[in-house]
Design a protein around this motif. Structure first.
Motif, PDB file in Angstrom:
ATOM      1  N   PRO A 127      -0.490  -1.911   4.227  1.00 46.35           N
ATOM      2  CA  PRO A 127      -0.057  -1.472   5.490  1.00 46.35           C
ATOM      3  C   PRO A 127       0.166  -2.645   6.465  1.00 46.35           C
ATOM      4  O   PRO A 127      -0.524  -3.836   6.479  1.00 46.35           O
ATOM      5  CB  PRO A 127      -1.458  -0.748   5.839  1.00 46.35           C
ATOM      6  N   TYR A 146      -6.163   3.065  11.327  1.00 45.83           N
ATOM      7  CA  TYR A 146      -5.305   1.488  11.415  1.00 45.83           C
ATOM      8  C   TYR A 146      -6.166   0.875  12.478  1.00 45.83           C
ATOM      9  O   TYR A 146      -6.872   1.315  13.139  1.00 45.83           O
ATOM     10  CB  TYR A 146      -3.840   1.847  11.806  1.00 45.83           C
ATOM     11  N   LYS A 153      -3.626   7.071   4.313  1.00 45.77           N
ATOM     12  CA  LYS A 153      -4.046   6.111   5.318  1.00 45.77           C
ATOM     13  C   LYS A 153      -4.211   7.071   6.295  1.00 45.77           C
ATOM     14  O   LYS A 153      -3.194   7.808   6.887  1.00 45.77           O
ATOM     15  CB  LYS A 153      -2.774   5.044   5.533  1.00 45.77           C
ATOM     16  N   ASN A 176       9.710  -0.786   5.214  1.00 46.97           N
ATOM     17  CA  ASN A 176       8.944   0.526   5.302  1.00 46.97           C
ATOM     18  C   ASN A 176       9.664   1.725   4.754  1.00 46.97           C
ATOM     19  O   ASN A 176       9.052   2.660   4.249  1.00 46.97           O
ATOM     20  CB  ASN A 176       8.685   0.595   6.989  1.00 46.97           C
TER      21      ASN A 176
END
Length: 589
Positions: free
Chosen positions: A111, A364, A361, A88
């Motif tokens: 993701p 989520y 993004k 990440n």
């Protein structure tokens, strides 16, 4: 093998140096010595990062010793910073700084919530297997990037069965991201020789391998021109025995090639079978008309009953794109209740907002939401977000509809003047052109459709007409033809109806419906003289019409929203009008 066994990892270092003992005077030389004493699998990582040139640049900038000391005080032990966190961090840096060096930031990043959903969907059907002891499972990612899919897949398998033996495989095009994937596997104690570097499409380095689980997020909308020669050759040489037998997509988007590749890598059913989870854009659902490469790929996947489910993800789920994305789940060992069925799950309204956006993004999936989705998948019943279809529901036949030619020739002076625009006529000698124009001037008026053909035969090689070919007859027809629905149908010499090419049309007939029934119900009531062109047949089944397949998510989950009533609109307009005088008064003050 002594050092790896002692260290507990698949790598080692025999240098007498550590980062804290490199010294301030010969830092680069000592660091290069330190790196050279790593095992070969680690040295490859440094080479793929072109690390030694980086050391030279840092030394010239007088930054090397300072940066080394910064790393000395940071504890990056895998027990403190997991491999996924390291991935990440790397991906965050790429996303943050890649635009400054004109790279495609985030091209390979998936993701974690998307990875978790896809992996759980793939593993879900095998949960009972993991209750057994001595389970061995292989997992593969043909576009493995930094190894995120592999790492999360491994972690989830371990959750299901701590004693299971997992064998990860992967291939990655970019050397630096491949290096990070190797690091990830090494830290977890896996051999790195199964993580290959190179183009999966043109240089599959795991050709003979089959895998229990395949997971991938190939790049969206990337041209595959660099791999074209190898891919086309493989298809020509191997056909369905290779990876690309069903068809080839347009050169603009190679994601369907990765889909075919991944499907070809499934373990055989007699060896436990294979399941695949792949993240794709919306294009593979519908790109290409009937008979095209994209349609033929969908056709093969559906007719072979390989597609188990397709899940539409919410928008704004990825770091570098806000477009709609889909998780395809495929299997060659479908449960009985899923045979010849495809489950569509629409998650467009299932998401949570991020407290802070990461690139593009903004949304989520929480773990609880992923668990709910798995229950929805497991239930295999229709709901507000789930639809169940037969595989043939996505198929159709494109049939050609013709209408008869109803035409005559009308010789006019204006038409005679425009004859020069016809290529065949313009190639005649000037003397011949004048003779033809003079003759046609004497024949002004209506003629039947075949008059031109007959007169050309009659005049050929007579007087100054010269040799008159069929092309001259065609030029005359093209110039003087007049169509009229009230005229008689034109027949050829065999008595067959000649179609009017200007009225050609096509109809899309659902694969489950008989084309004659469809034609009688949907076409003839509106166009009584229409007829089906039975000569246009599908290359595979030989039946009338070309077969196509598409999966139109929007149509299946469309919700009609009635327009606002005129009363409400009128009320809003009146309210706006009422505010205008007050606003003007404020301006005037």
């Amino acid at each position: 093998m002594i050092l790896p066994n002692e260290s507990g990892f698949s790598f080692y270092n025999t240098s007498t140096y550590t980062l804290s003992t490199l010294g301030a005077t010969d830092t680069r030389a000592n660091l290069e010595d330190y790196i050279s004493k790593f095992s070969s699998n680690v040295r490859v990582v440094f080479e793929e990062f072109d690390f030694f040139n980086t050391l030279v640049k840092l030394e010239r900038a007088k930054l090397l010793y300072r940066i080394v000391n910064n790393f000395v005080v940071i504890d990056l032990h895998p027990n403190v910073v997991s491999d996924r966190v390291m991935s990440n961090v790397y991906e965050h840096l790429i996303r943050k700084f890649a635009t400054s060096v004109n790279e495609k930031a985030g091209e390979f990043m998936t993701p974690r919530d998307v990875v978790r959903l896809a992996t759980k969907l793939v593993l879900h059907e095998d949960e009972e297997i993991f209750m057994e002891t001595g389970v061995i499972r292989s997992i593969y990612d043909p576009t493995c990037g930094t190894g995120g899919f592999l790492s999360d897949g491994i972690a989830q398998i371990k959750e299901l069965s701590p004693t299971a033996k997992i064998v990860p495989f992967g291939q990655e095009l970019d050397p630096e991201t491949h290096a990070l994937a190797m690091i990830s596997m090494m830290i977890q104690g896996f051999e790195t020789d199964k993580i290959k570097q190179g183009s999966t499409l043109s240089n599959d380095q795991l050709k003979t391998n089959k895998f229990h689980y395949g997971l991938a997020n190939p790049p969206f909308g990337i041209k595959w021109g660099k791999d074209q020669d190898a891919v086309v050759k493989e298809r020509a040489d191997l056909g369905y025995a290779g990876r690309f037998g069903p068809g080839l997509p347009t050169i603009k988007d190679g994601s369907m090639l990765f889909l075919l590749h991944l499907v070809s890598k499934r373990e055989l059913p007699e060896n436990g079978g294979g399941r695949v989870g792949i993240v794709l854009s919306g294009s593979p659902l519908f790109n290409g008309k009937a008979g095209s490469g994209g349609s033929e790929i969908r056709r093969w996947l559906l007719e072979q009953d390989l597609v188990e489910a397709i899940i539409a993800l919410p928008n704004d789920m990825f770091f570098n794109t806000g477009i709609g994305t889909y998780v395809w789940v495929l299997s060659n060992k479908k449960a009985v209740e899923r045979k010849d069925k495809v489950q569509l799950i629409n998650l467009s309204d299932v998401w949570s907002s991020m407290r802070k956006s990461e690139g593009k993004k903004r949304r989520y999936l929480k773990d609880e939401q992923i668990d709910d989705i798995l229950r929805e998948y497991d239930a295999l019943t229709e709901s507000e977000i789930t639809k169940i279809f037969d595989t043939k529901d996505f198929g159709y036949r494109r049939i050609d509809i013709k209408r008869p030619l109803r035409a005559k020739l009308t010789i006019t002076e204006e038409g005679i003047t425009s004859l020069d625009e016809q290529n065949a006529f313009s190639k005649l000698k000037e003397e011949q052109q004048n003779v033809w124009k003079s003759f046609l001037t004497s024949e002004l008026g209506d003629k039947d459709y075949y008059w031109a053909e007959e007169i050309v035969k009659e005049k050929s090689n007579t007087s100054n007409f010269g040799k008159a070919t069929k092309a001259i007859a065609t030029a005359i027809v093209n110039t003087f033809i007049v169509t009229d629905p009230e005229l008689e149908v034109v027949l050829d010499k065999k008595g067959q109806v000649i179609p009017d090419t200007n009225l050609n049309d096509q109809e899309i007939v659902p694969l489950k419906q008989d084309i004659e029934d469809y034609f009688n119900e949907e076409v003839l009531p509106h166009v009584p003289d229409a007829f089906i062109d039975y000569s246009k047949r599908d290359e595979k089944d030989g039946k009338t019409g070309v077969v196509g397949y598409e999966i139109n998510f929007n149509r299946y989950f469309y919700k009609y929203t009635p327009p606002r009533s005129l009363h409400d609109i009128d009320a809003d307009l009146k309210a706006s009008e009422a505010r205008i005088p007050a606003m003007l008064a404020e301006v005037a003050e």
